[in-house]
Design an enzyme around this catalytic site. Structure first.
Site, PDB file in Angstrom:
ATOM      1  N   VAL A 107     -11.817 -31.711 -41.003  1.00 39.65           N
ATOM      2  CA  VAL A 107     -11.281 -32.018 -42.056  1.00 39.65           C
ATOM      3  C   VAL A 107     -12.202 -31.696 -43.487  1.00 39.65           C
ATOM      4  CG1 VAL A 107      -9.273 -33.579 -41.425  1.00 39.65           C
ATOM      5  CG2 VAL A 107     -11.616 -34.540 -41.700  1.00 39.65           C
ATOM      6  N   LYS A 108     -13.613 -31.724 -42.961  1.00 43.52           N
ATOM      7  CA  LYS A 108     -14.678 -31.562 -44.197  1.00 43.52           C
ATOM      8  C   LYS A 108     -14.358 -32.439 -45.330  1.00 43.52           C
ATOM      9  CE  LYS A 108     -15.836 -26.701 -42.971  1.00 43.52           C
ATOM     10  NZ  LYS A 108     -14.711 -26.605 -41.722  1.00 43.52           N
ATOM     11  N   ARG A 109     -14.189 -33.757 -45.095  1.00 42.63           N
ATOM     12  CA  ARG A 109     -13.956 -34.817 -46.526  1.00 42.63           C
ATOM     13  C   ARG A 109     -15.244 -35.198 -46.687  1.00 42.63           C
ATOM     14  NH1 ARG A 109      -9.364 -32.997 -45.223  1.00 42.63           N
ATOM     15  NH2 ARG A 109      -7.610 -34.212 -45.233  1.00 42.63           N
ATOM     16  N   THR A 136     -15.248 -33.694 -39.349  1.00 43.95           N
ATOM     17  CA  THR A 136     -16.318 -33.179 -39.980  1.00 43.95           C
ATOM     18  C   THR A 136     -16.278 -33.610 -41.343  1.00 43.95           C
ATOM     19  OG1 THR A 136     -14.593 -31.363 -40.585  1.00 43.95           O
ATOM     20  CG2 THR A 136     -15.795 -30.967 -38.758  1.00 43.95           C
TER      21      THR A 136
ATOM     22  N   ASP B 111     -13.800 -25.259 -47.979  1.00 44.40           N
ATOM     23  CA  ASP B 111     -13.999 -24.516 -46.703  1.00 44.40           C
ATOM     24  C   ASP B 111     -14.124 -22.945 -46.960  1.00 44.40           C
ATOM     25  OD1 ASP B 111     -13.522 -23.856 -43.758  1.00 44.40           O
ATOM     26  OD2 ASP B 111     -12.825 -25.939 -43.780  1.00 44.40           O
TER      27      ASP B 111
END
Lengths: 295, 295
Positions: A107-109, A136, B111
């Site tokens: 999720v790359k938060r 993530t 991303d």
């Protein structure tokens, strides 16, 4: 009757690092991606709709559950269908975890304050709607801003993978920049190393992992990063279709290689939509990685 | 009968920058946050549940629609309730946009490759489930990695706000780092400046905005950032309860002040749960900001 060790493990479930280490020993160091992008869904003969997405996700769950160390759904491909897509993602996470397969939700938060608290609760909290085993995180606001998520992960036996050094050419503009003699990527490595120190002292794999691309070339050496001393797992995207090979993994990770979880999406998913073919491809890829990296 | 200018505007809807500029002139430079965190919901007498969340969101929609330049829901506080919370967020976005109020969705996504494509489609695409007018983006993977979102926003008349320089103390570890003589924040400013050049040449406000904290002190000067030349809007969180004042806005933004959209969440939301009180507080705050920044 429970032994005191069992009672202890009931009070404190094993950490994410310990569970991942066990899973990698049992199944090999493959993290199978679930990346239902438009082109792939078309290649699988599926409509690019919520119904098609659900079919894709359930196929992956059936193929991967119990057969790989971890599965990494990419949140973006579910969010593109709005709340209905997020509901499919929740079902995928639940099905995989019910089978005992670790889920790393990509999720790359990253945020600060009460907002970071909320992201932590959303994905790592004890009351999270459908919590994965790890997520993530993106540290543009500084590694320290991720503290709420890292602390909550430790408390609930979950983990995080913080973006450190990525393979895309634009990544260097941020990640190679230097402050007080340390690169941004080095700053992230240093943060994770400190957060894993307690686990390392217990002889365990830490629960704070890093994302380091399989194809970053000599950047690890040039930036002076001590990956072997980090103490947690490395999630290495880009193995397979994106150009990462066992040789590039060796070059990038060196003696940290035993802690590398190699993420492969396209290479494995291209075997679909047959569940049997996907399962076979995943297991073969995991076995090949295990053998190649051990030799 | 349509004039050719009308026909042109039907083919090409006004850009986000143009629409934001109009909205700021009409309502003042306030972006009202929708931050339903646990403590605030309790203060409003609401249960911390999906039903409470929906009540909170609909109260904000009623209070803010048609009364402020823009509203900024914070995605984390909806995601914490899973797909059901995301459905509430979709309804909030739809209600605000139906009233003609601009929505800046604070999601801080970032991303690469097909994943960035999917995030762009999710929030900025013509087929997005419930598209806001703009989203926030996080550039840890490099400003260039955000290209799919920036290009899609331009194509659909939407906008983005890229994190550049934030007020939290940990932010400096990344944002002040330097590569080839340019800070990370400067790299982001340079990217936005280039992407807004065409709009600036047309005499319009660009659609690529930046997030710059209202309380970053002298960092803009120290890092040599040319904010006035950036050409797009600035979203400045931290005004009000977080310590940002009109004086700090002046100090940070200087001659770029006319392009600053001041985000306030706690200060405005503390007037709730009365719709009338919230609406009054938002309008008073916007008017005070407009007057103070113009003088």
């Amino acid at each position: 009757m429970t032994t005191s060790a069992q009672a202890s493990s009931l009070r404190h479930p094993p950490s994410f690092g310990v569970r991942l280490h066990q899973a990698m020993r049992a199944h090999g160091p493959l993290c199978a991606g679930v990346d239902p992008h438009r082109g792939l869904m078309q290649a699988w003969g599926l409509d690019y709709t919520v119904a098609g997405l659900e079919r894709f996700a359930m196929t992956c769950a059936e193929a991967f559950a119990g057969r790989v160390a971890a599965v990494k759904p990419q949140s973006a491909f579910f969010e593109v269908f709005g709340s209905a897509g997020v509901a499919v993602l929740e079902r995928l996470v639940a099905d995989l975890r019910a089978a005992g397969t670790l889920v790393i939700l990509d999720v790359k938060r990253g945020d600060i304050g009460t907002t970071m608290d909320a992201y932590a609760e959303a994905f790592l909290g004890k009351d999270a709607p459908e919590p994965p085993d790890a997520i993530t995180l993106s540290p543009y606001l500084g590694y320290g801003s991720l503290r709420p998520a890292i602390d909550l992960a430790h408390a609930t036996g979950r983990g995080v993978f913080v973006l450190a050094l990525t393979s895309n050419p634009e990544g260097a503009d941020v990640q190679h920049a230097v402050l007080h003699g340390q690169s941004v990527a080095g700053h992230v490595v240093a943060g994770a190393t400190a957060d894993n120190a307690d686990a390392v002292a217990r002889g365990e794999l830490g629960s704070v992992g890093l994302v380091v691309g399989a194809t970053v070339g000599d950047a690890v050496d040039r930036l002076g990063l001590d990956l072997a001393g980090m103490g947690g797992p490395f999630l290495a995207p880009g193995v397979g279709a994106q150009g990462g090979t066992v040789e590039s993994l060796r070059r990038v990770f060196g003696t940290a290689l035993p802690h590398v979880l190699a993420a492969s999406s396209r290479e494995v998913l291209s075997a679909g939509p047959s569940v049997a073919a996907l399962a076979t491809r995943a297991q073969d890829t995991a076995a090949a990685l295990a053998e190649a990296l051990a030799s």
